[in-house]
Design a protein around this motif. Sequence first.
Motif, mmCIF file in Angstrom:
data_model
loop_
_atom_site.group_PDB
_atom_site.id
_atom_site.type_symbol
_atom_site.label_atom_id
_atom_site.label_comp_id
_atom_site.label_asym_id
_atom_site.label_seq_id
_atom_site.Cartn_x
_atom_site.Cartn_y
_atom_site.Cartn_z
ATOM 1 N N GLU A 300 41.751 81.774 -47.214
ATOM 2 C CA GLU A 300 41.320 80.391 -47.433
ATOM 3 C C GLU A 300 40.631 80.250 -48.783
ATOM 4 N N ARG A 304 42.074 77.921 -52.203
ATOM 5 C CA ARG A 304 41.486 76.681 -52.736
ATOM 6 C C ARG A 304 40.114 76.849 -53.385
ATOM 7 N N ASP A 336 39.930 77.448 -36.786
ATOM 8 C CA ASP A 336 40.390 76.560 -37.859
ATOM 9 C C ASP A 336 39.274 76.407 -38.899
ATOM 10 N N SER A 338 40.133 75.334 -42.114
ATOM 11 C CA SER A 338 40.855 74.650 -43.186
ATOM 12 C C SER A 338 39.962 73.626 -43.872
ATOM 13 N N ALA A 339 40.461 73.101 -44.991
ATOM 14 C CA ALA A 339 39.709 72.117 -45.778
ATOM 15 C C ALA A 339 39.483 70.827 -44.992
ATOM 16 N N ASN A 340 40.352 70.562 -44.025
ATOM 17 C CA ASN A 340 40.175 69.356 -43.211
ATOM 18 C C ASN A 340 38.899 69.438 -42.384
ATOM 19 N N ILE A 341 38.539 70.636 -41.976
ATOM 20 C CA ILE A 341 37.354 70.822 -41.143
ATOM 21 C C ILE A 341 36.131 71.155 -41.994
ATOM 22 N N TYR A 342 36.329 72.059 -42.979
ATOM 23 C CA TYR A 342 35.227 72.491 -43.846
ATOM 24 C C TYR A 342 35.644 72.351 -45.312
ATOM 25 N N PRO A 343 35.495 71.160 -45.875
ATOM 26 C CA PRO A 343 35.931 70.939 -47.262
ATOM 27 C C PRO A 343 35.120 71.744 -48.281
#
Length: 516
Positions: A300, A304, A336, A338-343
């Motif tokens: 991850e 990003r 999860d 991901s950026a949706n959850i932890y930007p």
Amino acid sequence: MAASSNSSLSGSSVSSDAEEYQPPIWKSYLYQLQQEAPRPKRIICPGEVENRPKYYGREFHGIISREKADELLGGVEGAYILRESQRQPGCYTLALRFGNQTLNYRLFYDGKHFVGEKRFESIHDLVTDGLITLYIETKASEYISKMTTNPIYEHIGYATLLREKVSRRLSRSKNESRKASVTNEEHTAVEKISSLVRRAALTHNDNHFNYEKTHNFKVHTFRGPHWCEYCANFMWGLIAQGVRCSDCGLNVHKQCSKHVPNDCQPDLKRIKKVYCCDLTTLVKAHNTQRPMVVDICIREIEARGLKSEGLYRVSGFTEHIEDVKMAFDRDGEKADISANIYPDINIITGALKLYFRDLPIPVITYDTYSKFIEAAKISNADERLEAVHEVLMLLPPAHYETLRYLMIHLKKVTMNEKDNFMNAENLGIVFGPTLMRPPEDSTLTTLHDMRLVLEWPEENYCVLSELKGEKSVQLSFWKSRGPCERPSLALGGQDGSAWSLLALFLPAVQVMHLQC
């Protein structure tokens, strides 16, 4: 009786179906002896005894001599009384009749009764267990000393046959219908398989990483009759009859545990969490090359966050980092992040650092810590780096692989230094105390070791080049483009945690032949 107990595994049958699996023939000799052991007989004091401790019953006879105690026992096997010492008032003794003699044991109480390591709720249980132990060790001392000479654990033919049969069964089950009824039947069948069978039945496939792992044995009280899964003999006594591996569930005698090879295969049902779990235990349980937390977080971050300013140095919100931790503990590899959850990428880096900090044994283990520090004292650069290489090879395979993978990642971080402002020195400040800690939690020891490490010249870097197909690790040395500034030796503030040790692991040039 002893002869009949030496049953071999040749009489045991192994079916191709797990449902029809028949366990090996357990040896019954010690079980029979336990059944024959004398039963405890409490000799009650006829009168009321003054100053009787509240945790003793009517078997307490007050202050009497050994001779009087022997007379009260009357030569009855298994008879016992409690008395207070004439020579040492306030000290209590268990007088027990066994083997045509009276045995006297100093008796203690700390909420439970004990004369040795075992602790009992009642005097009756203590005496019962003592009589069983005395009887078995008297009757079968030679037998017990030879219990480990022909263990079922190392019966290669049995283990191989079982593994092949059960593996074929498990392979066929993948192609069968997944109806609920079939699933329930198979679940019931698997429950019948002991930890010994489960370990033998593990499929050896391309994804299996055969890291060596010691068993995590702890003293255990078994309810009902239990047999040792190493020697196949009965585990005698009322409580603490043996030890159980808390990671894989292997049940063995305490003396047999010293002979069990380092081949623990942790059971996922026994691994309650991901964080704070031993590194090797976690990768063995999940059959992965490295801890899932390390792989998932690094993927991850590299996807990003490599150009994020202050990567690993800037902290994320503690509450969110704890959320990630709980997600891994709860969902494992399905967590999860991901950026949706932890930007905020700093939450992910914080979770990765927290994982390393929470390891009960650091990535650079306590056993190798002092050796790394000794390497720091070597003045010759080539000899020093060679010494570091030798210590790296002492790391457990799972620890070594995790460290190697982390260094590959941190190399990528330094390649983006223009954007993230994180060089080897900055990463050393962050990861040094996380990757290695002294065995004793001493601030003075840590500061002293830091001083040694900070004296290492930073113009040389070590590249771990693991060649394909070879176990050896080659070292290559390059001169950096220019002398690096030494970090301040003032150890009073945050800069005091600057560990240039990381420079010995973090490649300064392109890593060659590294296998991910």
